[in-house]
Scaffold this active site. Structure first.
Site, PDB file in Angstrom:
ATOM      1  N   LYS A  79     -23.009 -30.133 -16.278  1.00 29.95           N
ATOM      2  CA  LYS A  79     -23.161 -30.596 -17.872  1.00 29.95           C
ATOM      3  C   LYS A  79     -24.357 -30.244 -18.283  1.00 29.95           C
ATOM      4  O   LYS A  79     -24.725 -30.240 -19.546  1.00 29.95           O
ATOM      5  CB  LYS A  79     -22.603 -31.915 -18.297  1.00 29.95           C
ATOM      6  CG  LYS A  79     -21.265 -32.252 -17.614  1.00 29.95           C
ATOM      7  CD  LYS A  79     -20.748 -33.421 -18.355  1.00 29.95           C
ATOM      8  CE  LYS A  79     -19.627 -34.057 -17.802  1.00 29.95           C
ATOM      9  NZ  LYS A  79     -19.422 -35.322 -17.319  1.00 29.95           N
ATOM     10  N   GLY A 120     -22.797 -21.261  -9.953  1.00 33.45           N
ATOM     11  CA  GLY A 120     -21.960 -20.133 -10.173  1.00 33.45           C
ATOM     12  C   GLY A 120     -22.405 -19.636 -11.576  1.00 33.45           C
ATOM     13  O   GLY A 120     -23.641 -19.729 -11.841  1.00 33.45           O
ATOM     14  N   GLY A 122     -22.374 -20.562 -14.797  1.00 29.40           N
ATOM     15  CA  GLY A 122     -23.073 -21.027 -15.662  1.00 29.40           C
ATOM     16  C   GLY A 122     -24.474 -21.732 -15.229  1.00 29.40           C
ATOM     17  O   GLY A 122     -25.499 -21.504 -15.863  1.00 29.40           O
ATOM     18  N   ASP A 145     -14.138 -19.860  -6.682  1.00 33.96           N
ATOM     19  CA  ASP A 145     -13.276 -19.119  -7.615  1.00 33.96           C
ATOM     20  C   ASP A 145     -13.471 -17.570  -7.296  1.00 33.96           C
ATOM     21  O   ASP A 145     -12.669 -16.722  -7.545  1.00 33.96           O
ATOM     22  CB  ASP A 145     -13.579 -19.318  -9.098  1.00 33.96           C
ATOM     23  CG  ASP A 145     -13.386 -20.562  -9.433  1.00 33.96           C
ATOM     24  OD1 ASP A 145     -12.814 -21.658  -8.954  1.00 33.96           O
ATOM     25  OD2 ASP A 145     -14.166 -21.197 -10.540  1.00 33.96           O
ATOM     26  N   GLU A 240      -4.283 -21.859 -11.866  1.00 35.61           N
ATOM     27  CA  GLU A 240      -4.421 -22.615 -13.137  1.00 35.61           C
ATOM     28  C   GLU A 240      -4.714 -21.764 -14.392  1.00 35.61           C
ATOM     29  O   GLU A 240      -4.376 -22.132 -15.499  1.00 35.61           O
ATOM     30  CB  GLU A 240      -5.675 -23.770 -13.047  1.00 35.61           C
ATOM     31  CG  GLU A 240      -6.964 -22.910 -12.664  1.00 35.61           C
ATOM     32  CD  GLU A 240      -8.020 -23.860 -12.697  1.00 35.61           C
ATOM     33  OE1 GLU A 240      -7.918 -25.146 -12.547  1.00 35.61           O
ATOM     34  OE2 GLU A 240      -9.271 -23.491 -12.489  1.00 35.61           O
ATOM     35  N   GLN A 292      -9.471 -28.695  -3.025  1.00 38.09           N
ATOM     36  CA  GLN A 292      -9.968 -27.390  -2.846  1.00 38.09           C
ATOM     37  C   GLN A 292     -11.192 -27.086  -2.688  1.00 38.09           C
ATOM     38  O   GLN A 292     -12.056 -26.309  -2.127  1.00 38.09           O
ATOM     39  CB  GLN A 292      -9.261 -26.039  -3.623  1.00 38.09           C
ATOM     40  CG  GLN A 292      -7.929 -26.249  -3.806  1.00 38.09           C
ATOM     41  CD  GLN A 292      -7.344 -25.461  -5.043  1.00 38.09           C
ATOM     42  OE1 GLN A 292      -7.011 -24.342  -5.067  1.00 38.09           O
ATOM     43  NE2 GLN A 292      -7.158 -26.512  -5.860  1.00 38.09           N
ATOM     44  N   ARG A 293     -12.126 -28.080  -3.376  1.00 36.85           N
ATOM     45  CA  ARG A 293     -13.507 -27.876  -3.402  1.00 36.85           C
ATOM     46  C   ARG A 293     -14.314 -28.977  -2.290  1.00 36.85           C
ATOM     47  O   ARG A 293     -15.457 -28.706  -2.092  1.00 36.85           O
ATOM     48  CB  ARG A 293     -14.179 -28.469  -4.818  1.00 36.85           C
ATOM     49  CG  ARG A 293     -13.897 -27.598  -5.870  1.00 36.85           C
ATOM     50  CD  ARG A 293     -14.948 -27.450  -6.737  1.00 36.85           C
ATOM     51  NE  ARG A 293     -15.578 -28.371  -7.361  1.00 36.85           N
ATOM     52  CZ  ARG A 293     -15.430 -28.854  -8.507  1.00 36.85           C
ATOM     53  NH1 ARG A 293     -14.905 -28.145  -9.670  1.00 36.85           N
ATOM     54  NH2 ARG A 293     -15.962 -29.945  -8.811  1.00 36.85           N
TER      55      ARG A 293
HETATM   56  O1  F6P Z   1     -15.615 -23.375 -10.643  1.00 29.00           O
HETATM   57  C1  F6P Z   1     -14.851 -24.145  -9.828  1.00 29.00           C
HETATM   58  C2  F6P Z   1     -13.726 -25.021 -10.475  1.00 29.00           C
HETATM   59  O2  F6P Z   1     -13.569 -25.753  -9.496  1.00 29.00           O
HETATM   60  C3  F6P Z   1     -12.534 -24.326 -11.113  1.00 29.00           C
HETATM   61  O3  F6P Z   1     -11.774 -23.835 -10.200  1.00 29.00           O
HETATM   62  C4  F6P Z   1     -12.199 -25.394 -11.756  1.00 29.00           C
HETATM   63  O4  F6P Z   1     -11.436 -24.713 -12.913  1.00 29.00           O
HETATM   64  C5  F6P Z   1     -13.252 -26.076 -12.379  1.00 29.00           C
HETATM   65  O5  F6P Z   1     -14.288 -25.802 -11.574  1.00 29.00           O
HETATM   66  C6  F6P Z   1     -13.074 -27.666 -12.550  1.00 29.00           C
HETATM   67  O6  F6P Z   1     -14.110 -28.258 -13.025  1.00 29.00           O
HETATM   68  P1  F6P Z   1     -14.287 -29.662 -12.959  1.00 29.00           P
HETATM   69  O7  F6P Z   1     -14.797 -30.232 -11.608  1.00 29.00           O
HETATM   70  O8  F6P Z   1     -15.403 -30.079 -14.094  1.00 29.00           O
HETATM   71  O9  F6P Z   1     -12.996 -30.336 -13.260  1.00 29.00           O
END
Ligand code: F6P
Length: 366
Positions: A79, A120, A122, A145, A240, A292-293
């Site tokens: 952010k 990434g 940003g 992504d 998504e 997935q993260r």
């Molecule tokens: O860019 C990585 C990502 O996990 C995207 O696939 C997804 O749209 C976004 O970040 C989700 O962001 P946040 O963690 O802010 O919900």
């Protein structure tokens, strides 16, 4: 010689498997090969703004054993854009405008000569902007992504695909047991890499990606045709960011003070509702979301992260500032942050992913 004695390393944006492996490689290469000092900047650009309190020395013992750990030992934030800074405190939202000079000053005060920024789109946009202000920076391409330009692959993508594929494998058995259609919604923002890759690896019946707008009737027909051949269940992978031919993406929320405020999500439920009606099978949606993260990076991601981190230090030592490390085939290379930013990559509708999907008769909704 570059004259660099002390470097900073920071992770920013959404977390991603392999971040710790990059940090480890940066620290080990910097200390063991070049005898540099390394400072970790915690919480991404917010830490750069806050200065000393968020700057931590990183030694070999700090990175021992972290190669297999998900998340980031330096924490992250998606952010904090210091070129247009807004933060929230007990009095509500505070807008500070461009505070990037504070970041530059904090680096000087700490004696940090150069920075490795792992992030990434940003995060690397801000890295480019700091580079324009004269900060010596190398970017490392992170995102599940896989949508960053100039590099074949970002680290984290392989793990996200592995996680999604494992989920699809699990959903297959329950879909089959109950003769259901299961719609699996995966991440990827505006790109369909995770969706097409996991659909291929998981043997899905359909994959819907942002790059190929879909017609839901075509997906329903494909499921009905499969049923006519005796297959009484279906697996549909949906990115998504997928969108119908005559509509837009589904937005789940707006994160006000984020450089990229739109959060996608929810298309899986929409499609499940439509397919239940149109394809005749009972339907459920599963949203894989942040699973997935998280978690342990795959072996491939650990190796790629290690190569990226070590190469980033080499580039700093060679004075190649303002660049992002890249993967070109099997070879490491680099491209300027100026060139990388603003050109996000997407799945080519005629490229090899799509060709493979069509070859195995996967429905892409077109
Ligand atoms: O860019 C990585 C990502 O996990 C995207 O696939 C997804 O749209 C976004 O970040 C989700 O962001 P946040 O963690 O802010 O919900």
């Amino acid at each position: 010689m570059s004259g660099i004695k002390k470097i900073g390393v920071m992770t920013a944006g959404g977390d991603c498997p392999g971040l710790n492996a990059v940090i480890r490689a940066v620290v080990k290469t910097a200390i063991q090969k070049y005898d540099l000092e390394v400072v970790g900047i915690r919480h991404g650009y917010r830490g750069l703004y806050l200065g000393e309190q968020e700057f931590v020395p990183l030694g070999l013992h700090d990175v021992s054993g972290i190669i297999s750990k998900g998340g980031t030992i330096l924490y992250s934030s998606n952010k904090d854009n210091l070129f247009d800074y807004t933060y929230v405190d007990e009095h509500g939202q505070q807008h500070r405008g461009d505070v990037s000079d504070v970041g530059v000053e904090n680096l000087k005060k700490a004696g940090i000569d150069a920075l490795v920024v792992i992030g990434g789109d940003g995060t690397l946009t801000s890295a480019r902007d700091f580079s324009r202000k004269g900060v010596k920076i190398i970017g490392v391409p992170k995102t599940i992504d896989n949508d960053l330009a100039s590099t074949d692959t970002t680290f984290g993508f392989d793990t996200a695909v592995a996680t999604a594929t494992e989920a699809i494998d699990k959903l297959r058995t329950t879909a089959e047991s109950h003769s259901r259609t299961i719609v699996v919604e995966v991440m990827g923002r505006y790109a369909g890499f995770i969706a097409i890759a996991s659909a291929l690896a998981g043997g899905a019946d359909a994959a819907l990606i942002p790059e190929i707008p879909y017609d839901i009737n075509i997906v329903a027909n494909a499921i009905r045709e499969n049923r006519a051949r005796g297959k009484n269940f279906a697996l549909v992978v949906v990115a998504e960011g997928a969108k119908p031919k005559d509509g837009g993406m589904v937005i789940s929320k707006i994160v006000e003070n984020s450089p990229d405020p739109i959060r996608l999500g929810g298309i899986g439920e929409v499609i499940a509702g439509q397919l239940e009606h149109l394809a005749g099978l009972e339907c459920r949606a599963t949203i894989l979301g942040h699973t997935q993260r998280g978690g342990t990076p795959t072996a491939n991601d650990r190796i790629l992260s290690t190569r990226y981190g070590a190469y980033a230090v080499e580039m700093l030592m060679e004075g190649k500032f303002g660049n992002m490390v890249t993967l070109d085939g099997a070879k490491l290379s680099y491209d300027s942050l100026e060139n990388v930013i603003g050109r996000n990559k997407s799945v080519e509708p005629d490229g090899y992913w799509v060709k493979a999907a069509r070859a195995v008769h996967m429905c892409l909704g077109d």
